[in-house]
Design an enzyme around this catalytic site. Sequence first.
Site, PDB file in Angstrom:
ATOM      1  N   HIS A   1      -3.308   0.869  16.499  1.00 17.88           N
ATOM      2  CA  HIS A   1      -2.575   1.350  15.320  1.00 17.88           C
ATOM      3  C   HIS A   1      -1.335   2.145  15.690  1.00 17.88           C
ATOM      4  CE1 HIS A   1      -2.609   2.090  10.888  1.00 17.88           C
ATOM      5  NE2 HIS A   1      -3.293   0.969  10.924  1.00 17.88           N
TER       6      HIS A   1
ATOM      7  N   TRP B   1       1.062   6.956  12.264  1.00 18.48           N
ATOM      8  CA  TRP B   1      -0.319   6.828  11.815  1.00 18.48           C
ATOM      9  C   TRP B   1      -0.814   5.422  12.122  1.00 18.48           C
ATOM     10  CZ3 TRP B   1      -2.748   3.693   8.070  1.00 18.48           C
ATOM     11  CH2 TRP B   1      -4.146   3.956   7.969  1.00 18.48           C
TER      12      TRP B   1
ATOM     13  N   ASN C   1       0.819  -1.218   0.000  1.00 20.47           N
ATOM     14  CA  ASN C   1       0.000   0.000   0.000  1.00 20.47           C
ATOM     15  C   ASN C   1       0.854   1.270   0.000  1.00 20.47           C
ATOM     16  OD1 ASN C   1      -2.316   1.499   0.044  1.00 20.47           O
ATOM     17  ND2 ASN C   1      -3.027   0.797   2.055  1.00 20.47           N
TER      18      ASN C   1
ATOM     19  N   ASP D   1      -8.024  -1.951  17.442  1.00 16.25           N
ATOM     20  CA  ASP D   1      -6.707  -1.677  16.855  1.00 16.25           C
ATOM     21  C   ASP D   1      -6.231  -0.305  17.321  1.00 16.25           C
ATOM     22  OD1 ASP D   1      -4.451  -1.480  15.266  1.00 16.25           O
ATOM     23  OD2 ASP D   1      -5.467  -2.081  13.406  1.00 16.25           O
TER      24      ASP D   1
ATOM     25  N   ARG E   1       0.251 -11.354  13.614  1.00 14.80           N
ATOM     26  CA  ARG E   1      -0.608 -10.867  12.525  1.00 14.80           C
ATOM     27  C   ARG E   1       0.030 -10.915  11.132  1.00 14.80           C
ATOM     28  NH1 ARG E   1      -4.907  -9.000  12.088  1.00 14.80           N
ATOM     29  NH2 ARG E   1      -4.500  -6.901  11.320  1.00 14.80           N
TER      30      ARG E   1
ATOM     31  N   GLU F   1      -4.694  -4.575  19.469  1.00 16.15           N
ATOM     32  CA  GLU F   1      -3.739  -4.734  18.362  1.00 16.15           C
ATOM     33  C   GLU F   1      -2.788  -3.557  18.248  1.00 16.15           C
ATOM     34  OE1 GLU F   1      -5.828  -5.378  14.692  1.00 16.15           O
ATOM     35  OE2 GLU F   1      -4.149  -4.655  13.485  1.00 16.15           O
TER      36      GLU F   1
ATOM     37  N   GLU G   1      -8.621 -11.544   9.872  1.00 12.09           N
ATOM     38  CA  GLU G   1      -9.272 -10.258   9.594  1.00 12.09           C
ATOM     39  C   GLU G   1      -9.943 -10.314   8.217  1.00 12.09           C
ATOM     40  OE1 GLU G   1      -6.541  -6.954   9.251  1.00 12.09           O
ATOM     41  OE2 GLU G   1      -8.084  -5.485   9.769  1.00 12.09           O
TER      42      GLU G   1
ATOM     43  N   GLU H   1       1.188  -6.936  11.640  1.00 13.49           N
ATOM     44  CA  GLU H   1       0.724  -6.809  10.255  1.00 13.49           C
ATOM     45  C   GLU H   1       1.782  -6.176   9.357  1.00 13.49           C
ATOM     46  OE1 GLU H   1      -2.853  -4.488  10.939  1.00 13.49           O
ATOM     47  OE2 GLU H   1      -1.873  -2.684  10.207  1.00 13.49           O
TER      48      GLU H   1
ATOM     49  N   TYR I   1      -8.177   6.782  13.440  1.00 13.14           N
ATOM     50  CA  TYR I   1      -7.853   5.618  12.622  1.00 13.14           C
ATOM     51  C   TYR I   1      -9.064   4.678  12.556  1.00 13.14           C
ATOM     52  CZ  TYR I   1      -6.794   0.990  11.339  1.00 13.14           C
ATOM     53  OH  TYR I   1      -6.892  -0.222  10.736  1.00 13.14           O
TER      54      TYR I   1
ATOM     55  N   ARG J   1     -14.346  -5.999  15.122  1.00 14.91           N
ATOM     56  CA  ARG J   1     -13.416  -4.963  15.562  1.00 14.91           C
ATOM     57  C   ARG J   1     -14.169  -3.646  15.633  1.00 14.91           C
ATOM     58  NH1 ARG J   1      -8.394  -2.311  12.196  1.00 14.91           N
ATOM     59  NH2 ARG J   1     -10.031  -0.811  11.671  1.00 14.91           N
TER      60      ARG J   1
HETATM   61  O1  EZ4 Z   1      -4.245   0.292   8.408  1.00 20.10           O
HETATM   62  O2  EZ4 Z   1      -3.787  -2.293   5.972  1.00 20.10           O
HETATM   63  O3  EZ4 Z   1      -5.759  -4.093  11.056  1.00 20.10           O
HETATM   64  N1  EZ4 Z   1      -5.794  -3.506  10.020  1.00 20.10           N
HETATM   65  C1  EZ4 Z   1      -5.102  -2.407   9.741  1.00 20.10           C
HETATM   66  C2  EZ4 Z   1      -5.209  -1.904   8.331  1.00 20.10           C
HETATM   67  C3  EZ4 Z   1      -4.031  -1.004   7.948  1.00 20.10           C
HETATM   68  C4  EZ4 Z   1      -3.899  -0.984   6.447  1.00 20.10           C
HETATM   69  C5  EZ4 Z   1      -2.677  -0.167   6.019  1.00 20.10           C
HETATM   70  O4  EZ4 Z   1      -2.460  -0.309   4.660  1.00 20.10           O
HETATM   71  O5  EZ4 Z   1      -4.444  -1.860  10.585  1.00 20.10           O
HETATM   72  O6  EZ4 Z   1      -6.439  -1.261   8.136  1.00 20.10           O
HETATM   73 CO    CO Z   2      -4.104  -3.228  12.194  1.00 18.27          CO
END
Ligand code: EZ4
Ligand code: CO
Length: 402
Positions: free
Chosen positions: A212, A402, A37, A210, A283, A236, A339, A262, A159, A147
């Site tokens: 994030h 982010w 991405n 999440d 993940r 997460e 997911e 992830e 987010y 989620r």
């Molecule tokens: O923000 O895959 O758990 N899922 C996530 C995703 C990520 C995106 C980033 O490209 O955190 O939504």
């Molecule tokens: Co995530």
Amino acid sequence: MKIDAAKVIVTSPGRNFVTLKILTDQGVYGIGDATLNGRELAVMSYLQDHVLPCLIGRDPRRIEDIWQFLYRGAYWRRGPVTMSAIAAIDTALWDIKAKMAGMPLHDLLGGKSREGVMVYGHANGRDIEETADEVARYIDMGYKAIRAQSGVPGLTDAYGVGRGKLFYEPADTALPAETIWDTRKYMNFAPKLFDRLRARFGFDHHLLHDVHHRLTPIEAASLGKALEPYDLFWMEDATPAENQESFRLIRQHTTTPLAVGEIFNTIWDCKDLIQNQLIDYIRTTVVRAGGITHLRRIADFAALYQVRTGCHGATDLSPVTMGAALHFDSWVPNFGIQEYMRHTPETDAVFPHAYYFDQGSLYPGDAAGHGVDIDEAEAAKYPYKPAYLPVARLEDGTMWNW
Ligand code: EZ4
Ligand code: CO
């Protein structure tokens, strides 16, 4: 048997996808996902300009040898571009092998360990009530795990909260959008969301959240503690994980289960987290972590420590990754959850697939291979469009995660 040709297909049916197609002298072909991405064309070039010329003429049955050749042979090991490229090749080769065997991929991996793959969907809203209504909608759709992410009072963007409902897509601007983050506003608010959700829906469903990468370890520890009464399935990406030791601090303070990985590329990114039992769910998924070959290695290592899988499955992972992950999930003994963010109908049309959703689970289907193809004529209708993920800054302008 020989690899005859290989090509990279870039298409943007609502968002960008990079797909690899490997063709053999036996007429069988394989498909792999190489989407990264916001950095899509880097992987395309890595494949086209540097890797595919080395593949032509090789025996596609020698998956392990090709994997090692690409990993060790690059000299410059790891990293998201390299590992996404390796993943695409590896996924396509497993697809070819399973098609040659006339088996769905999960059969080749060792057979199904379960009937269905439990998935979680994303319920998002601008405030608690809107998020709760979304959770209700997912429950109605049959989801067992959801989620929940909500807009935070005082913050313009949060987010996970999109404009659309079922098809949230964060990479939606031609240059990175700037968002503002404030930890204090979020920390005070997040437990209220789950308090409301448990009050309204009880404790029968799995709820996930999440963070994030927004918190420091001690803040994450504090949030984990505050969320304990709501019995989450997981919290997460509570803090960035370059320093795997950070999770020890979180772990020492809370019994809220922890998930991370992830963005990890290899087993080295999670080795300490796993062997010190600092997390509960790993993940990593097919496209990000070197394909089936390497993901299986991570999962087997994790099993020794009772760490279970929770493959990333956002929309920026193409249906090819989803299909391959579902075969992996069906087989892997230490499966946790998958997911599942739904792709748009346009994306589904570009990538015809055998997998399907029923009552909160996904099923990989019985087609030989991983069961996902690409319709090249359909793909050609959607040219690449520059798109970036947002960035986050603190209110004083400091760059944040982010
Ligand atoms: O923000 O895959 O758990 N899922 C996530 C995703 C990520 C995106 C980033 O490209 O955190 O939504
Ligand atoms: Co995530």
